[in-house]
Design an enzyme around this catalytic site. Structure first.
Site, PDB file in Angstrom:
ATOM      1  N   LYS A  81     -54.826  43.142   4.535  1.00  0.00           N
ATOM      2  CA  LYS A  81     -55.284  41.898   5.168  1.00  0.00           C
ATOM      3  C   LYS A  81     -55.857  40.926   4.138  1.00  0.00           C
ATOM      4  CE  LYS A  81     -55.328  43.459   9.687  1.00  0.00           C
ATOM      5  NZ  LYS A  81     -54.919  42.787  10.916  1.00  0.00           N
ATOM      6  N   PRO A 116     -50.083  35.396  15.445  1.00  0.00           N
ATOM      7  CA  PRO A 116     -50.617  35.230  14.092  1.00  0.00           C
ATOM      8  C   PRO A 116     -51.700  36.275  13.838  1.00  0.00           C
ATOM      9  CG  PRO A 116     -51.414  33.480  15.550  1.00  0.00           C
ATOM     10  CD  PRO A 116     -50.372  34.252  16.310  1.00  0.00           C
ATOM     11  N   ASN A 144     -56.563  43.892  26.558  1.00  0.00           N
ATOM     12  CA  ASN A 144     -57.004  45.203  26.063  1.00  0.00           C
ATOM     13  C   ASN A 144     -58.425  45.461  26.546  1.00  0.00           C
ATOM     14  OD1 ASN A 144     -58.964  44.298  23.909  1.00  0.00           O
ATOM     15  ND2 ASN A 144     -57.119  43.209  23.260  1.00  0.00           N
TER      16      ASN A 144
HETATM   17  O1  C5P Z   1     -54.334  45.060  12.415  1.00  0.00           O
HETATM   18  P1  C5P Z   1     -55.506  45.343  13.282  1.00  0.00           P
HETATM   19  O2  C5P Z   1     -55.428  44.661  14.625  1.00  0.00           O
HETATM   20  O3  C5P Z   1     -55.876  46.772  13.390  1.00  0.00           O
HETATM   21  O4  C5P Z   1     -56.705  44.653  12.482  1.00  0.00           O
HETATM   22  C1  C5P Z   1     -57.986  44.589  12.986  1.00  0.00           C
HETATM   23  C2  C5P Z   1     -58.717  43.449  12.378  1.00  0.00           C
HETATM   24  O5  C5P Z   1     -57.895  42.315  12.272  1.00  0.00           O
HETATM   25  C3  C5P Z   1     -59.897  43.002  13.228  1.00  0.00           C
HETATM   26  O6  C5P Z   1     -60.875  42.483  12.360  1.00  0.00           O
HETATM   27  C4  C5P Z   1     -59.274  41.905  14.085  1.00  0.00           C
HETATM   28  O7  C5P Z   1     -60.258  40.986  14.542  1.00  0.00           O
HETATM   29  C5  C5P Z   1     -58.318  41.277  13.116  1.00  0.00           C
HETATM   30  N1  C5P Z   1     -57.105  40.718  13.724  1.00  0.00           N
HETATM   31  C6  C5P Z   1     -56.918  39.360  13.721  1.00  0.00           C
HETATM   32  N2  C5P Z   1     -55.760  38.826  14.238  1.00  0.00           N
HETATM   33  C7  C5P Z   1     -54.792  39.644  14.758  1.00  0.00           C
HETATM   34  C8  C5P Z   1     -55.004  41.031  14.753  1.00  0.00           C
HETATM   35  C9  C5P Z   1     -56.156  41.530  14.238  1.00  0.00           C
HETATM   36  O8  C5P Z   1     -57.801  38.621  13.271  1.00  0.00           O
HETATM   37  N3  C5P Z   1     -53.715  39.108  15.264  1.00  0.00           N
END
Ligand code: C5P
Length: 394
Positions: free
Chosen positions: A338, A301, A207
């Site tokens: 989360k 994960p 990304n």
């Molecule tokens: O669900 P999303 O990717 O939008 O969530 C963003 C947050 O979750 C960020 O803090 C990112 O670092 C964390 N994240 C994570 N592991 C993932 C996906 C996102 O720690 N697999």
């Protein structure tokens, strides 16, 4: 400051006339000062003035057999608690940024293992020049601290940014650099940058994250005295100095690295973690066969969600939310989903210029609700967030 030793490097600018006053202030609060004068610095302030005020001889050459026999320039750079460059001229900053070591001052700056604080001073055009901007960014990336310059009338008759900070302000910055910060003794894990999910040995899914915000946060936490474990994917900005850098490729490696870094007092999950990985990738480079490959994915994960419910959960867990619409509503829901304490939310729609840019406009979501912060540099967002974390852990 009692008993702390400052290696003071005086560069060749008219602002050097303020340096004797800085030496007096430092001595007045009990610090010991080792003065180093560059050849051009000696055009503006005499070795005699500095040595009388410091109560110590001035060092001004690499080629002093007596000094080399006694302590040597490496030793000189190590025995200090802090190295201060005042005034830091455009030339000295360029030498530092380039890693040159062709006189005593630049050699000491390259040889030191201590923190370095610079007080830039130069003409406004020199300060605004892209080369100086570039050098400043390199130095800040290397962990060099800065104080000033101020805006005002200059000795050369022009007006603008470039006046050396006043000696009192430099002393305050020295104090801040020497005193243990609000996060001294705390351990913070920061994740940053994109993860890469391999398809075959040469291809991957990734990304556009640059890692700039996570890097700035790690540096700001470090500046407050925290021990920082910085778990980073392939970022486009260099990792900060003075933190433990753990480089990873994939989301699963990032999760393992975070787990290995525990326990921690706080965690800031600023990485852009890939949500999916490829499960039918190949150990060999995939060839064109005429058939189109079909990639099968599995969910990665969720490191933030896992950490927020882990047995060794840090006291404070901070997540990020990059959204393109309904930022606050989505981020508020994300915080609950989360299980983290705070969410730093931002709007990454292309029109905002935030993704990959130098500025950020964030909303901090806590259990008290949402706080909109004004748009500011990513470094300033990082400094505010670090200060907030320090308050929370106090
Ligand atoms: O669900 P999303 O990717 O939008 O969530 C963003 C947050 O979750 C960020 O803090 C990112 O670092 C964390 N994240 C994570 N592991 C993932 C996906 C996102 O720690 N697999």
């Amino acid at each position: 400051m009692q008993g702390r030793r400052i290696l003071l490097i005086v560069g060749g600018g008219i602002a050097a006339y303020k340096t004797p006053q800085l030496v007096r202030l430092m001595r007045g609060v009990g610090a010991a000062v080792t003065p180093v004068l560059t050849t051009s610095g000696a055009q503006f302030v005499t070795p005699m003035t500095l040595s009388v005020l410091a109560g110590e001889p001035v060092h001004d050459t690499l080629w002093d057999q007596g000094a080399e026999a006694e302590i040597g320039h490496i030793q000189l750079s190590r025995q200090a608690d802090l190295v201060v460059v005042a005034p830091a001229t455009a030339d000295l900053m360029a030498k530092m940024a380039g890693g040159l070591a062709n006189d005593l001052a630049s050699t000491l700056l390259l040889a030191t293992d201590k923190r370095v604080l610079i007080a830039p001073a130069m003409n406004v055009r020199m300060w605004d020049h892209p080369a100086t901007r570039r050098n400043l960014a390199i130095l800040q990336g290397d962990g060099v601290l800065t104080v000033g310059p101020d805006v005002g009338d200059m000795a050369c008759g022009e007006h603008g940014a470039g006046r050396m900070a006043e000696p009192e302000a430099i002393l305050a910055a020295i104090r801040a650099a020497l005193e243990p910060g609000a996060l001294a003794g705390r351990h913070v894990i920061v994740t940053s940058g994109p993860t890469h999910e391999p398809i075959d040995p040469v291809r991957y899914l990734a990304n556009r994250s640059s890692g700039a915000q996570g890097t700035a946060i790690a540096a700001a936490l470090r500046d407050l005295g925290a021990r920082v474990s910085f778990v980073t994917g392939h970022a486009t900005v260099p990792a900060p100095a003075g933190v433990q850098v753990i480089r990873v490729e994939t989301a699963r490696q990032m999760r393992d690295a975070v787990e290995a870094a525990l326990p921690a007092d706080a965690a800031v999950m600023a990485a852009a973690v890939a949500d999916w990985r490829v499960v039918n990738g190949s150990d060999q480079k995939m060839k064109k066969t005429g058939d189109l490959p079909v990639l099968q994915m599995a969910e990665n994960p969720d490191i933030l969600a896992w950490l927020s419910r882990a047995p060794q959960r840090p006291r404070l867990v901070v997540g990020f939310a990059a959204e393109t619409q309904d930022v606050t509503a989505h981020a508020t829901a994300k915080r609950l989903r989360k299980g983290c304490d705070w969410i730093v939310a931002n709007d990454v729609s292309p029109a905002t210029g935030i993704m990959g840019g130098t500025e950020n406009a964030v909303t901090l979501i806590t259990d008290h609700g949402a706080e909109d912060w004004p748009r500011m540099g990513k470094d300033a967002v990082a400094a505010q967030l670090a200060a907030r974390i320090a308050r929370e852990l106090a």
